[in-house]
Scaffold this active site. Sequence first.
Site, PDB file in Angstrom:
ATOM      1  N   GLU A   1       0.831  -1.483   0.046  1.00  0.00           N
ATOM      2  CA  GLU A   1      -0.260  -0.139  -0.024  1.00  0.00           C
ATOM      3  C   GLU A   1       0.969   1.155  -0.384  1.00  0.00           C
ATOM      4  OE1 GLU A   1      -2.806   0.390   0.044  1.00  0.00           O
ATOM      5  OE2 GLU A   1      -3.500  -2.303  -0.260  1.00  0.00           O
TER       6      GLU A   1
ATOM      7  N   CYS B   1      -7.825  -1.422   8.710  1.00  0.00           N
ATOM      8  CA  CYS B   1      -6.493  -1.356   7.797  1.00  0.00           C
ATOM      9  C   CYS B   1      -5.957   0.243   7.912  1.00  0.00           C
ATOM     10  CB  CYS B   1      -6.699  -1.888   6.920  1.00  0.00           C
ATOM     11  SG  CYS B   1      -6.493  -4.540   6.575  1.00  0.00           S
TER      12      CYS B   1
ATOM     13  N   HIS C   1      -1.611  -5.941   2.437  1.00  0.00           N
ATOM     14  CA  HIS C   1      -2.298  -6.748   2.559  1.00  0.00           C
ATOM     15  C   HIS C   1      -2.184  -7.929   1.318  1.00  0.00           C
ATOM     16  CE1 HIS C   1      -5.485  -3.386   2.823  1.00  0.00           C
ATOM     17  NE2 HIS C   1      -5.562  -4.266   3.986  1.00  0.00           N
TER      18      HIS C   1
END
Length: 240
Positions: free
Chosen positions: A125, A191, A213
């Site tokens: 991410e 998250c 993830h």
Amino acid sequence: MGSEAAPASFIEFHITGFRKFHGVAENPTEVLVGMIEEYVRKHHGMPTGTLLGSCTVLETAGEGALGPLVELLDSSLVGIEHPSIERSGNLQELKLDVNSLPTIQKKIVWVHFGVNSGATNFAVEWRAVNEATFRCADELGWQPQHAPIITEDGPISHIRETTLPVKEIVTALRKEDFNVTESYDAGRFVCNYVYYHSLCHAAAHGTRSLFVHVPLFKMIDKEQQMQFAEALLHVLAAFC
């Protein structure tokens, strides 16, 4: 016999995952975080000049995870002066020695793992958004909608990005045959909530933070995910 020159710095990794939550009876990140230290010890070991500072499983709840997370983030800032490096097996252990060589700088890197139950690959991410819009209530019953995560940051559209080179990290992991991609959307659930707080703390204290993830074990099995987690530490060490 000559002695090795002391490194100018070392990297201290801190890793988090999450417990089970609604719709995910077994969270693979809880398993990864619980096993990573032993797995690394039995396989390739930590990268040279690094150590594993902590491995923590957080509650899958915004406010429930926040208190322990902030404590962890703050505790990692405690400096270590004049450490000497001693090798033990495949790991490098850093032990205090006030009579050792000049102060070594500690670089702190936070690696947060979360599960995407609909994913078929790993996703690194780039960023987190200052918005908490939970699709369902978290494990403590909280379900914010269009709420800012940190009010001082302004609108819910505000974005914080990692200072780590995501593109290069993904490229390096792909060269090791992992099915991994870059992602620009960590969702708006727990998250993203944890990542945003971590990035904010990193910006304030000069540390680094990354969220990854992972899929469920039925998509990529436990052994492959453990291999990925270990490889990620080695890749991150190369870019820090």
